[in-house]
Write an enzyme that holds these catalytic residues in place. Sequence first.
Site, short mmCIF file in Angstrom:
data_model
loop_
_atom_site.label_atom_id
_atom_site.label_comp_id
_atom_site.label_asym_id
_atom_site.label_seq_id
_atom_site.Cartn_x
_atom_site.Cartn_y
_atom_site.Cartn_z
N ASN A 7 0.89 -1.38 0.07
CA ASN A 7 -0.02 -0.08 0.03
C ASN A 7 0.76 1.18 0.06
O ASN A 7 1.56 1.72 0.83
CB ASN A 7 -0.84 0.05 1.47
CG ASN A 7 -1.89 1.31 1.09
OD1 ASN A 7 -1.44 2.37 0.75
ND2 ASN A 7 -3.05 1.04 1.75
N GLU A 34 -4.00 1.77 -3.08
CA GLU A 34 -3.93 3.32 -2.64
C GLU A 34 -3.11 3.90 -3.66
O GLU A 34 -2.38 5.04 -3.26
CB GLU A 34 -3.55 3.77 -1.20
CG GLU A 34 -5.14 3.38 -0.25
CD GLU A 34 -4.72 4.03 0.85
OE1 GLU A 34 -5.55 5.28 0.77
OE2 GLU A 34 -4.60 3.71 1.95
N ASP A 145 -3.77 -5.17 1.15
CA ASP A 145 -4.14 -4.45 2.16
C ASP A 145 -5.56 -4.82 2.70
O ASP A 145 -6.69 -4.46 2.16
CB ASP A 145 -4.14 -2.87 2.12
CG ASP A 145 -4.53 -2.08 3.31
OD1 ASP A 145 -4.88 -2.62 4.44
OD2 ASP A 145 -4.55 -0.79 3.41
N ASN A 147 -6.92 -4.49 5.76
CA ASN A 147 -7.41 -3.61 6.81
C ASN A 147 -7.98 -4.61 8.10
O ASN A 147 -9.25 -4.00 8.48
CB ASN A 147 -8.49 -2.70 6.32
CG ASN A 147 -7.94 -1.31 6.01
OD1 ASN A 147 -7.00 -0.67 6.68
ND2 ASN A 147 -8.22 -0.81 4.74
N ASP A 216 -1.58 -6.21 6.21
CA ASP A 216 -1.23 -6.46 4.90
C ASP A 216 -0.85 -7.91 4.68
O ASP A 216 0.22 -8.35 5.52
CB ASP A 216 0.02 -5.55 4.37
CG ASP A 216 -0.35 -4.20 4.53
OD1 ASP A 216 -0.92 -3.54 3.66
OD2 ASP A 216 -0.21 -3.62 5.69
N ASP A 245 2.76 4.80 5.19
CA ASP A 245 2.34 4.12 6.57
C ASP A 245 2.62 2.82 6.49
O ASP A 245 2.33 2.18 7.57
CB ASP A 245 1.11 4.70 7.19
CG ASP A 245 0.06 4.78 6.09
OD1 ASP A 245 0.18 4.49 5.11
OD2 ASP A 245 -1.19 4.99 6.79
N HIS A 246 2.52 2.08 5.43
CA HIS A 246 2.72 0.71 5.27
C HIS A 246 3.96 0.01 4.55
O HIS A 246 4.85 1.03 4.15
CB HIS A 246 1.67 -0.18 4.23
CG HIS A 246 0.05 0.36 4.80
ND1 HIS A 246 -0.50 -0.73 5.07
CD2 HIS A 246 -0.66 1.43 4.64
CE1 HIS A 246 -1.75 -0.47 5.35
NE2 HIS A 246 -1.70 0.93 5.08
#
Length: 255
Positions: A7, A34, A145, A147, A216, A245-246
């Site tokens: 991501n 994303e 991802d 989530n 992930d 941030d991943h």
Amino acid sequence: MKIASWNVNSLNVRMPHLAQWLAAAQPDVVALQETKLEDTRFPDGDIAALGYRSVFCGQKTYNGVALLSRVPAEDCVIAIPGFEDEQKRVIAATIDGVRVVNLYVVNGKAVGDVKYEYKLRWLAAVRDWLAAQIAQYPELVVLGDFNIAPDDRDVHDPAAWHEKILCSTPERDALRAITDLGLHDSFRLHSEEGGQFSWWDYRMAGFRRNLGLRIDLVLVSDALRARCVASGIDREPRTWERPSDHAPVWVRLAR
């Protein structure tokens, strides 16, 4: 065959990072989430110059998924068949004989929110579609991802996250319904250790303090399990300036 997921949280911002990481990690296939780019703005030419073909599906500002591969992708599908959804979250293709399904799972915002209910409906639709995919393509990788932190080993503070978004029982049950199709968390095939994360909040020095979640995932089908020789999380790109941030996650399949 090395297959990865990342991501990137805006490909426009993270393109230099992607180029640096591709050169270092040398994956054969990369699923991106994303991307946050309309298709007309996707950097297909720049990625081709790095040695990768691209198939992609995006929209302005939000969501967006892509598959990059050293060999051309075939039989590409965009979106969940039969599930009406304007959000660009799904892309699948066959690459070098392996069916690869890239998911950017709905975040859900908060337990009980309308977006949470949408997340559970979306996951149910994905489960039904994947049941058909695995019947058609036994050698299947589902990654992205998600989530969802699969269990408490994947959460830095299980008590603080108990029944919160990304860790609630209905979300975990929905993920289990997907893995019960005959899919295996490749990371857990090689490590039972907790405290290994793929996402850290930008706030409160989350990465430096390792306040993360493992959300992930790379899932492999029964037919690929014996070929899954290694898997991991590459934390290095999270240390770079202006990072996503991943962190990338990956699996290596024996030929």
